[in-house]
Motif scaffolding. Sequence first.
Motif, PDB file in Angstrom:
ATOM      1  N   THR A  36      20.650   3.979  -4.239  1.00  0.00           N
ATOM      2  CA  THR A  36      19.164   4.295  -3.715  1.00  0.00           C
ATOM      3  C   THR A  36      18.966   3.691  -2.388  1.00  0.00           C
ATOM      4  N   VAL A  37      18.501   4.459  -1.409  1.00  0.00           N
ATOM      5  CA  VAL A  37      18.271   4.252   0.009  1.00  0.00           C
ATOM      6  C   VAL A  37      16.970   3.746   0.145  1.00  0.00           C
ATOM      7  N   VAL A  38      16.774   2.468   0.713  1.00  0.00           N
ATOM      8  CA  VAL A  38      15.389   1.862   1.058  1.00  0.00           C
ATOM      9  C   VAL A  38      15.262   1.436   2.205  1.00  0.00           C
ATOM     10  N   LEU A  39      14.146   1.840   2.803  1.00  0.00           N
ATOM     11  CA  LEU A  39      13.690   1.442   4.135  1.00  0.00           C
ATOM     12  C   LEU A  39      12.967   0.037   4.175  1.00  0.00           C
ATOM     13  N   ILE A  40      13.535  -0.865   5.143  1.00  0.00           N
ATOM     14  CA  ILE A  40      13.078  -2.375   4.889  1.00  0.00           C
ATOM     15  C   ILE A  40      12.460  -2.666   6.254  1.00  0.00           C
ATOM     16  N   ASP A  41      11.836  -3.682   6.441  1.00  0.00           N
ATOM     17  CA  ASP A  41      11.397  -4.494   7.690  1.00  0.00           C
ATOM     18  C   ASP A  41      10.186  -3.458   8.206  1.00  0.00           C
ATOM     19  N   GLU A  81      18.010  12.446   3.100  1.00  0.00           N
ATOM     20  CA  GLU A  81      16.915  12.949   2.272  1.00  0.00           C
ATOM     21  C   GLU A  81      16.009  11.668   1.788  1.00  0.00           C
ATOM     22  N   GLN A  82      16.862  10.801   1.075  1.00  0.00           N
ATOM     23  CA  GLN A  82      16.140   9.833   0.474  1.00  0.00           C
ATOM     24  C   GLN A  82      15.403   8.894   1.979  1.00  0.00           C
ATOM     25  N   ILE A  83      16.110   8.949   3.102  1.00  0.00           N
ATOM     26  CA  ILE A  83      15.181   8.202   4.316  1.00  0.00           C
ATOM     27  C   ILE A  83      14.042   8.960   4.615  1.00  0.00           C
ATOM     28  N   ALA A  84      14.058  10.275   4.413  1.00  0.00           N
ATOM     29  CA  ALA A  84      12.948  11.167   4.808  1.00  0.00           C
ATOM     30  C   ALA A  84      11.867  11.132   3.703  1.00  0.00           C
ATOM     31  N   ARG A  85      12.135  10.795   2.639  1.00  0.00           N
ATOM     32  CA  ARG A  85      11.101  10.608   1.422  1.00  0.00           C
ATOM     33  C   ARG A  85      10.437   9.188   1.495  1.00  0.00           C
ATOM     34  N   GLY A  86      11.210   8.229   2.109  1.00  0.00           N
ATOM     35  CA  GLY A  86      10.723   7.128   2.428  1.00  0.00           C
ATOM     36  C   GLY A  86       9.595   7.321   3.555  1.00  0.00           C
ATOM     37  N   LEU A  87       9.937   7.787   4.506  1.00  0.00           N
ATOM     38  CA  LEU A  87       9.063   8.211   5.637  1.00  0.00           C
ATOM     39  C   LEU A  87       7.891   8.790   5.401  1.00  0.00           C
ATOM     40  N   GLN A  88       8.206   9.848   4.456  1.00  0.00           N
ATOM     41  CA  GLN A  88       7.089  10.596   4.142  1.00  0.00           C
ATOM     42  C   GLN A  88       5.925   9.872   3.168  1.00  0.00           C
ATOM     43  N   ALA A  89       6.464   8.816   2.550  1.00  0.00           N
ATOM     44  CA  ALA A  89       5.628   8.065   1.892  1.00  0.00           C
ATOM     45  C   ALA A  89       4.757   7.260   2.782  1.00  0.00           C
ATOM     46  N   LEU A  90       5.110   6.737   3.891  1.00  0.00           N
ATOM     47  CA  LEU A  90       4.433   6.090   4.771  1.00  0.00           C
ATOM     48  C   LEU A  90       3.547   7.024   5.410  1.00  0.00           C
ATOM     49  N   ARG A 109       0.920  -1.151  -0.004  1.00  0.00           N
ATOM     50  CA  ARG A 109       0.085   0.072   0.019  1.00  0.00           C
ATOM     51  C   ARG A 109       0.781   1.363  -0.062  1.00  0.00           C
ATOM     52  N   VAL A 110       2.077   1.182  -0.118  1.00  0.00           N
ATOM     53  CA  VAL A 110       3.195   2.315  -0.227  1.00  0.00           C
ATOM     54  C   VAL A 110       4.027   2.233  -1.606  1.00  0.00           C
ATOM     55  N   ASP A 111       3.783   3.278  -2.229  1.00  0.00           N
ATOM     56  CA  ASP A 111       4.582   3.346  -3.649  1.00  0.00           C
ATOM     57  C   ASP A 111       5.527   4.418  -3.751  1.00  0.00           C
ATOM     58  N   SER A 112       6.678   3.904  -3.172  1.00  0.00           N
ATOM     59  CA  SER A 112       7.841   4.809  -3.144  1.00  0.00           C
ATOM     60  C   SER A 112       8.986   4.094  -3.564  1.00  0.00           C
ATOM     61  N   PRO A 113      10.149   4.628  -4.217  1.00  0.00           N
ATOM     62  CA  PRO A 113      11.389   3.799  -4.375  1.00  0.00           C
ATOM     63  C   PRO A 113      12.256   3.677  -3.150  1.00  0.00           C
ATOM     64  N   HIS A 114      11.821   4.480  -2.164  1.00  0.00           N
ATOM     65  CA  HIS A 114      12.565   4.346  -0.860  1.00  0.00           C
ATOM     66  C   HIS A 114      11.708   3.442   0.201  1.00  0.00           C
ATOM     67  N   VAL A 115      11.004   2.773  -0.285  1.00  0.00           N
ATOM     68  CA  VAL A 115      10.323   1.773   0.595  1.00  0.00           C
ATOM     69  C   VAL A 115      10.441   0.367   0.131  1.00  0.00           C
ATOM     70  N   ILE A 116      10.753  -0.756   0.695  1.00  0.00           N
ATOM     71  CA  ILE A 116      10.569  -2.083   0.207  1.00  0.00           C
ATOM     72  C   ILE A 116       9.403  -2.414  -0.482  1.00  0.00           C
ATOM     73  N   LYS A 117       9.388  -3.105  -1.533  1.00  0.00           N
ATOM     74  CA  LYS A 117       8.172  -3.553  -2.199  1.00  0.00           C
ATOM     75  C   LYS A 117       8.236  -4.943  -1.775  1.00  0.00           C
ATOM     76  N   ALA A 118       6.631  -5.351  -1.796  1.00  0.00           N
ATOM     77  CA  ALA A 118       6.211  -6.677  -1.684  1.00  0.00           C
ATOM     78  C   ALA A 118       6.347  -7.407  -3.218  1.00  0.00           C
TER      79      ALA A 118
END
Length: 572
Positions: A402-407, A371-380, A320-329
């Motif tokens: 590319t920085v990606v949030l996982i877990d 900055e990339q971590i912040a973008r991932g958090l903002q997507a959440l 349910r989150v579409d961001s290059p900085h958040v892990i995808k399923a």
Amino acid sequence: MTLRLAIGQHSEAGRKPLNQDFHGVAQPTDAQRRSRGIALAIADGISTSAVSQIASAAAVRGFLEDYYGTAESWTVRRAAHCVLAATNGWLHAQSQRGDGRFNADRGHVCTFSALVFKGREVHLLHVGDTRVYRVHANALEQLSQDHRVRVDGQTYLGRALGVSPHVEIDHACLPVEVGETFLLASDGAYEHLDATTVQATLTQHGTDLQAAAQALVSTALARGSEDNVTVMLARVESLPRAIAPLLNRDDLRLPPRLSPRQEFEGYRVVRELFTGPRSQVVLAVNAQAREWVLKLPSAELAGNARELDRFTSEEWVARRVDSPHVIKAAPAERRREFLFTAMEYVPGQTLAQWMTDHPAPSLDEVRQIVEQIARGLQALHRKEMLHQDLRPENVMISRQGTVVLIDLASAHVAGLSEGHGDARPLELAGTLQYTAPEYFTGAGGSPVSELFSLAVLTYQMLTGALPYGLQVPQVRGERDLHQLQYVPLRARRPDLPEWLDRVLKKALQPQAARRQQALSEFMHDLYVPGPEFMKRDRTPLQERHPLLFWRGLTVVFGVATVVLLGLRVSGR
């Protein structure tokens, strides 16, 4: 137990040639009922407008249809307000194209009230002078507030949908019990009904709320109502006992331990990445030879429903989150037999390893990662989710940078947590030394809490240390917040600018209200510090550089001791 309502509703034009009231109840699927609840709404068009019946119909239909199209992770309040804001904008735009452009009384205007039952709570959304009551044995408890204004002895509608480009919607959330009955009514109905009549009618018709609604409408007309008359009744028949899990795992078995080259659920295992007492993580490829990471719960979790629910939530959140900085399923291509999660494989290194390889990085290197971590958090955050376990091991840096949030297993989803009392993120879900102090005081988390965690990471990337050491996990109350001692950035990296220390110190304030109030504000300060950070620092040396202060004081005392001893010897 699931949420079930008994509904009765009826509307008549009465003595008027046209019925400008409108009402309706949603018929959600089981999944929608769990995530969005059951919604019912009523609207009343103003009598001075020839098109207000269009407004009331659009308001009710639009709400009941569009509300269920909002993000499942959103709270009722956010979802409803977004839908009603869009409806209000559309109605106002229609008015501006017709007679309502110069006279709102002729525009697409209506009052509106809705109830959304979710979990063990009911949410009230209201604007105008339709009314919502909770029915008691000897009284009608009015839950809505009439938005009417009295001027020179005349009463006017003070607030309604379609009057202006923006509208303020009242919202309230109340606990409900099985057996409670709620009444929604237009002014043509409630002005001619009282508690005794309502209660007597409900008693007479028993479980047949449809007959009761028709009888109440007939009573209002018989007592002289000259307006359209609409009545809706909703009785709570059953409530869920607990928050429903994100995924139904009743028909899923715990998986076996996997080995390289083993075939499993359409994947072929390549190698094991991690194994622990609670899970096994392996690298696998699907039929298209694409690499995925499979996480499988261990047999020790068989009786731990809470942990298994958290386990399944990671994939649900990622979808349910579409961001290059958040892990995808991974795509759900087949029905599963076993319980596991499949997430994308990010070849690269964790932030923890990056910090080991870069013990004294430049400010620009750190800013690019932050900055990339912040973008991932903002997507959440846009989905009303909190990551809640931001730490170096949960941040991947791909080979391309590319920085990606996982877990995402610890993520808090506001829309799925509400409905059973306090839905705030109160639980300590992440690694303690990166968790904001408000979790330890019981205030709970927010996006500003994640800003604190990001600032801790920023400080650690620059210095290799934590800004408060291990002090934060020892916080137990508000008083403890004042005991936290921030170690200035420049005490560990004197080559960095003073303004950067001030930016980080603000983001790391123990009191959440004293920090930057948005991730975007924090990032702006990191790149373009404002005047408050550029002013010359007049803070005492003891506060700015406590280590340097005490070292200097020790040297001074040592020199003074030597001088005094010398004078004493020479005096002899």
